[in-house]
Write a protein that holds these residues in place. Sequence first.
Motif, mmCIF file in Angstrom:
data_model
loop_
_atom_site.group_PDB
_atom_site.id
_atom_site.type_symbol
_atom_site.label_atom_id
_atom_site.label_comp_id
_atom_site.label_asym_id
_atom_site.label_seq_id
_atom_site.Cartn_x
_atom_site.Cartn_y
_atom_site.Cartn_z
ATOM 1 N N THR A 11 36.520 39.675 25.443
ATOM 2 C CA THR A 11 35.297 40.365 25.874
ATOM 3 C C THR A 11 34.716 39.700 27.111
ATOM 4 O O THR A 11 34.276 40.368 28.052
ATOM 5 N N MET A 12 34.716 38.380 27.126
ATOM 6 C CA MET A 12 34.184 37.640 28.262
ATOM 7 C C MET A 12 34.981 37.931 29.529
ATOM 8 O O MET A 12 34.401 38.168 30.590
ATOM 9 N N GLU A 18 34.456 43.477 34.955
ATOM 10 C CA GLU A 18 33.662 44.691 35.166
ATOM 11 C C GLU A 18 32.418 44.411 35.998
ATOM 12 O O GLU A 18 32.028 45.226 36.843
ATOM 13 N N LEU A 19 31.797 43.284 35.778
ATOM 14 C CA LEU A 19 30.557 42.968 36.479
ATOM 15 C C LEU A 19 30.799 42.274 37.817
ATOM 16 O O LEU A 19 29.875 42.077 38.597
ATOM 17 N N GLY A 20 32.033 41.879 38.056
ATOM 18 C CA GLY A 20 32.376 41.267 39.328
ATOM 19 C C GLY A 20 31.944 39.815 39.447
ATOM 20 O O GLY A 20 31.810 39.311 40.554
ATOM 21 N N THR A 21 31.722 39.169 38.335
ATOM 22 C CA THR A 21 31.343 37.757 38.389
ATOM 23 C C THR A 21 32.585 36.890 38.439
ATOM 24 O O THR A 21 33.706 37.360 38.206
ATOM 25 N N ASP A 25 33.925 30.660 36.603
ATOM 26 C CA ASP A 25 32.628 30.238 36.046
ATOM 27 C C ASP A 25 32.503 30.673 34.587
ATOM 28 O O ASP A 25 32.017 29.914 33.752
ATOM 29 N N ALA A 26 32.945 31.887 34.303
ATOM 30 C CA ALA A 26 32.884 32.383 32.929
ATOM 31 C C ALA A 26 33.767 31.540 32.019
ATOM 32 O O ALA A 26 33.377 31.203 30.894
#
Length: 82
Positions: A11-12, A18-21, A25-26
């Motif tokens: 999920t992460m 999807e959010l473009g982060t 970092d995640a």
Amino acid sequence: MGLDEVQGFATMIQQSKELGTSVSDALRVYSDEMRHKRMMKAEEKAYALPAKMSVPVTLFILPIVVGVAVVPTVIRMMAMDM
């Protein structure tokens, strides 16, 4: 797989894409969380250990220690009586 950690990881990664982060970092945040979670589980087991060890210590080790402390005294007292 059915593991919460694997589902959370998937999920992460999906949300990060999807959010473009930044995926790195995640992953860093996720690894810190998993490390903290493992440490908490280890601490819980460590805190439960004395309670689990009290019965074996009482049944097996304490009688031997008492025997080692008392037997020489009993032998000396019996030798004095003779």
